[in-house]
Structures are given as C-alpha cells and as structure tokens.
Design a protein around this motif. Structure first.
Motif, short mmCIF file in Angstrom:
data_model
loop_
_atom_site.label_atom_id
_atom_site.label_comp_id
_atom_site.label_asym_id
_atom_site.label_seq_id
_atom_site.Cartn_x
_atom_site.Cartn_y
_atom_site.Cartn_z
N THR A 120 45.28 -27.00 117.22
CA THR A 120 45.75 -25.86 116.43
C THR A 120 45.50 -26.08 114.95
OG1 THR A 120 47.48 -25.37 118.07
CG2 THR A 120 47.77 -24.46 115.85
N GLN A 121 45.78 -27.29 114.48
CA GLN A 121 45.55 -27.59 113.06
C GLN A 121 44.08 -27.50 112.70
OE1 GLN A 121 45.57 -31.66 111.48
NE2 GLN A 121 47.25 -31.05 110.14
N PHE A 122 43.21 -27.95 113.62
CA PHE A 122 41.77 -27.90 113.38
C PHE A 122 41.31 -26.45 113.20
CE2 PHE A 122 37.63 -27.15 115.51
CZ PHE A 122 36.79 -27.77 114.59
N TYR A 123 41.66 -25.59 114.15
CA TYR A 123 41.19 -24.21 114.07
C TYR A 123 41.82 -23.47 112.88
CZ TYR A 123 38.69 -24.51 118.46
OH TYR A 123 37.79 -24.84 119.44
N GLN A 124 43.07 -23.79 112.57
CA GLN A 124 43.72 -23.16 111.42
C GLN A 124 43.05 -23.60 110.13
OE1 GLN A 124 46.16 -20.73 111.68
NE2 GLN A 124 45.61 -20.44 109.53
N SER A 125 42.66 -24.88 110.07
CA SER A 125 41.97 -25.39 108.89
C SER A 125 40.62 -24.72 108.71
CB SER A 125 41.79 -26.91 109.01
OG SER A 125 41.09 -27.43 107.89
N MET A 126 39.89 -24.55 109.81
CA MET A 126 38.59 -23.87 109.73
C MET A 126 38.77 -22.42 109.28
SD MET A 126 36.26 -26.11 110.54
CE MET A 126 37.35 -27.21 109.61
N LYS A 127 39.85 -21.79 109.72
CA LYS A 127 40.12 -20.41 109.33
C LYS A 127 40.51 -20.33 107.86
CE LYS A 127 40.71 -16.02 110.33
NZ LYS A 127 39.57 -15.16 110.71
N ASP A 128 41.39 -21.23 107.41
CA ASP A 128 41.87 -21.19 106.03
C ASP A 128 40.79 -21.59 105.04
OD1 ASP A 128 44.32 -20.46 107.05
OD2 ASP A 128 45.19 -22.47 106.90
N GLN A 129 40.04 -22.64 105.35
CA GLN A 129 39.07 -23.19 104.40
C GLN A 129 37.71 -22.51 104.45
OE1 GLN A 129 38.89 -27.49 104.64
NE2 GLN A 129 41.04 -27.64 105.14
N LEU A 130 37.29 -22.12 105.65
CA LEU A 130 35.94 -21.58 105.81
C LEU A 130 35.91 -20.11 106.20
CD1 LEU A 130 34.40 -24.57 107.82
CD2 LEU A 130 34.57 -24.29 105.35
N GLY A 131 37.07 -19.57 106.59
CA GLY A 131 37.10 -18.19 107.04
C GLY A 131 36.43 -17.97 108.37
N MET A 132 36.32 -19.04 109.18
CA MET A 132 35.62 -18.95 110.47
C MET A 132 36.62 -18.92 111.62
SD MET A 132 32.32 -21.45 109.99
CE MET A 132 31.56 -20.81 111.49
N SER A 133 36.41 -17.98 112.51
CA SER A 133 37.26 -17.88 113.69
C SER A 133 36.79 -18.86 114.76
CB SER A 133 37.22 -16.46 114.25
OG SER A 133 35.92 -16.18 114.77
N ARG A 134 37.57 -18.99 115.81
CA ARG A 134 37.19 -19.85 116.93
C ARG A 134 35.86 -19.40 117.55
NH1 ARG A 134 40.76 -22.71 121.23
NH2 ARG A 134 42.35 -22.33 119.67
N ASP A 135 35.68 -18.09 117.70
CA ASP A 135 34.45 -17.59 118.30
C ASP A 135 33.23 -17.87 117.42
OD1 ASP A 135 35.77 -16.67 120.54
OD2 ASP A 135 36.00 -14.63 119.78
N GLU A 136 33.41 -17.77 116.10
CA GLU A 136 32.29 -18.06 115.19
C GLU A 136 31.91 -19.53 115.23
OE1 GLU A 136 33.17 -14.55 111.88
OE2 GLU A 136 34.11 -16.52 111.70
N LEU A 137 32.90 -20.40 115.36
CA LEU A 137 32.61 -21.83 115.49
C LEU A 137 31.87 -22.11 116.79
CD1 LEU A 137 35.95 -23.42 114.21
CD2 LEU A 137 33.69 -23.69 113.18
N LYS A 138 32.31 -21.47 117.86
CA LYS A 138 31.64 -21.66 119.15
C LYS A 138 30.18 -21.22 119.08
CE LYS A 138 35.64 -21.30 122.23
NZ LYS A 138 36.29 -20.52 123.31
N GLU A 139 29.92 -20.12 118.39
CA GLU A 139 28.55 -19.64 118.27
C GLU A 139 27.70 -20.64 117.49
OE1 GLU A 139 26.14 -15.58 116.96
OE2 GLU A 139 28.08 -16.04 116.04
N ASP A 140 28.25 -21.18 116.42
CA ASP A 140 27.53 -22.16 115.62
C ASP A 140 27.20 -23.40 116.44
OD1 ASP A 140 26.49 -23.35 113.19
OD2 ASP A 140 28.31 -24.55 113.13
N VAL A 141 28.18 -23.89 117.20
CA VAL A 141 27.97 -25.08 118.03
C VAL A 141 26.95 -24.78 119.13
CG1 VAL A 141 29.08 -26.60 119.72
CG2 VAL A 141 30.21 -26.10 117.55
N HIS A 142 26.98 -23.58 119.68
CA HIS A 142 26.02 -23.20 120.72
C HIS A 142 24.59 -23.37 120.23
CE1 HIS A 142 23.31 -20.19 122.58
NE2 HIS A 142 23.88 -20.58 123.70
N TYR A 143 24.27 -22.86 119.04
CA TYR A 143 22.91 -22.95 118.53
C TYR A 143 22.56 -24.39 118.13
CZ TYR A 143 22.18 -17.94 118.69
OH TYR A 143 22.00 -16.66 119.14
N LYS A 144 23.52 -25.14 117.66
CA LYS A 144 23.28 -26.55 117.32
C LYS A 144 22.89 -27.33 118.57
CE LYS A 144 25.80 -30.66 115.73
NZ LYS A 144 25.90 -31.34 117.03
N LEU A 145 23.64 -27.14 119.65
CA LEU A 145 23.33 -27.83 120.89
C LEU A 145 22.02 -27.35 121.50
CD1 LEU A 145 26.88 -27.94 122.56
CD2 LEU A 145 25.70 -29.77 121.35
#
Length: 317
Positions: A120-145
């Motif tokens: 929870t802290q990880f996703y909240q930190s990504m939201k607060d600091q980067l403005g990225m939602s869980r789905d946006e992070l998943k998309e980024d990781v998808h293309y990286k992999l």
C-alpha cells in the motif's frame, strides 16, 4: 543489485509519469469526430474548448491551448518517441509470439517494492510522487519486460551458468537484514543535547521529530525513514551505522551528519529471505542473458527501423 535495480525502476517510472501526463492532456484536447463538421453546427462550448481557462494568476489567464502548446513543446517529442517505441515492441512481440503474463508483471512489481514498508505504501508513494496509478505502473513494467524478452529470446543460458553465478555471488542471495529507522536532524550539538535530554525524560520521539527536525522529508512523518536494508546506499552511512548498533527501541547519541547532528532510533529489525528458489533462478537467468544482449536502446532502434517508424511532423522530429 537490489538497490541499483530499484533506482532504475523508479527513474523509469518518473520519466513515464511525465510523459503520461502529457499524453492525457493532449488526448483530452484532441478533436472529437463530430468536431470536424463546420463550426456553425457545433455548440459554442465545443468551439471554444481550447480557450477554456485552466489557471489564473493576478490578471493573467492561462488557457487549455497554452497549456497544451507548452506540454507539446517541452515533452511532445519524448512522448511521441515513447509511443513509437512501445508500438514497435508490441508488433515485434506479436510476430515473435512473446506474451508477458500477469504473474510476471506482478512479480516484477513486488521486486520494485523492496524498501517500502508495505504494498500500500509503495503504490501510494508512486501516486503521490509520480502521479502514476497502479494500472500505469503495470503498463510500464509490461513494456520493460517485453523489451527484455525480445532482447534475450535467442540467448541460451544453461542451468550450470546459473549455478555458477549463485556460487560466485552468495551475498546477493543470502537473507537480508532490514531496519526500521527514525531520525531527528538538528543544526547544532546544543540542540541535539536538548533533544536527548527530553528523550531521557520520556518525550515521544515522533513528536520531537515533527517539532524539532530540520529534515523536511521526514519531519512530518515523525522522522520515519521506513524499512531499509542494511547498507542501503541512499542512506547516510553515519545514520545506518548508528542504527545497526542499537537494540530495538533504543536511540543513539548525537552523531555528526551533513545537515548538522542526528539522533537515530531503531524502531524494529527483521530478517527478510526469499524462499522462492525458482524465482531466484529465473531472475539470474534473465540477468545473465541481458549481460550478453546488445544494449536495449539499440534493440529498440532496430525495431523502429524494421517496422518503418517515422515522425512526420518537423516540429516533433
């Protein structure tokens, strides 16, 4: 390896966060199908959408069109190149029959969460600091992999190579000690001694950190630094060394740091191990293959050439 990878992932997330913000604004301002008709058939609210006021300072009004123009000017080229990169990866992956499973994405996200107290802290930190939602992070990781899989698809790594790597680098696979640390930073030794005096009288460490600490990042959180691996390179060595010497619940004497003087408290200690040996071996195999692969940026460049990517707009070239 863990900390370097984590930093790499966060830097990537930050970049993508900026680009996705640009994409959102550009998309929202794009004409709808019914807006291609002559202006006399459009409602006034649609005709003047670009002139909608989005901000004001004094007598200065900033319109959506100005914001869009600024975003395209500053980030348009980056965004367009990211879109082309991802499309090249998508079509290449489809042609090669490469699929990234949801489980792989979740496993990579779990790896990125190292150093955070909870998911929870990880996703909240990504939201607060980067403005990225869980789905946006998943998309980024998808293309990286997907990029890594394309780059390594023809590079064989044997079980013996994996075994040899694990034997040579035992420190990377041993149990990890994690410390939950809090700190109070003050500018002088005199102030540090006053803090120690109040702590000795039973004052609450978190309240003192909030009221006295000059470290803006941690003060409002009671001085909390979260869970950290021993030897974390992003934490001052003096603070980490002091914390390692403490028992749970103890606080240190004033120690000299770059900002002045610090009092460190060890809130908790735990041993973290990864029982998933299969994951460890798969990760080692991936890292060994990536070491033998061409630079990833060269892979993307060749894919764009193969699929004839071309930027038509001279402003964005």
């Amino acid at each position: 390896m863990r900390n370097v990878k984590r930093l790499w992932g966060i830097i990537g997330c930050l970049t993508v966060g900026i680009l996705l913000l640009s994409a959102l604004l550009i998309t929202r301002s794009s004409p709808k199908p019914d807006q291609t008709q002559p202006q006399r058939t459009q409602p006034p609210s649609q005709v003047k959408e670009d002139e909608r006021i989005v901000a004001k300072i004094g007598n200065r009004l900033i319109t959506f069109r100005e914001l869009q123009t600024a975003l395209i000017s500053q980030h348009g080229s980056e965004l367009l190149n990211v879109m082309l990169d991802r499309e090249a990866l998508r079509v290449e992956g489809a042609e090669a029959g490469i699929q990234i499973e949801k489980a792989e994405i979740e496993r990579e996200l779990k790896r990125m969460q190292q150093g955070y107290e909870s998911e929870t802290q990880f996703y909240q930190s990504m939201k607060d600091q980067l403005g990225m939602s869980r789905d946006e992070l998943k998309e980024d990781v998808h293309y990286k992999l997907l990029l890594e899989r394309i780059a390594t698809q023809n590079i064989p790594i044997t079980d013996k190579q994996v075994d040899d790597y694990i034997k040579i680098h035992p420190d990377e696979f041993k149990s990890v000690i994690e410390l939950s640390i809090a700190q109070i930073i003050v500018s002088s030794r005199e102030q540090a001694n006053k803090v120690i005096g109040e702590l000795n009288k039973g004052a609450d460490f978190a309240i003192l950190a909030r009221d006295r600490s000059i470290d803006d990042v941690t003060a409002n959180h009671g001085g909390d630094l979260g869970w950290l691996e021993e030897g974390d390179p992003f934490i001052a060595e003096e603070i980490m060394n002091a914390a390692k010497m403490l028992k749970v619940g103890e606080y240190s004497k004033p120690i000299t740091v770059q900002q002045g003087f610090a009092i460190v408290k060890l809130k908790d200690r735990r041993t973290k191990s990864d029982p998933n040996r299969s994951f460890i071996r798969d990760n080692v195999k991936r890292e060994l293959a990536l070491q033998k692969a061409p630079p990833l940026k060269d892979i993307v460049k060749k894919l764009r050439e193969k699929w004839k990517a071309e930027i038509k707009d001279p402003v964005l070239q």
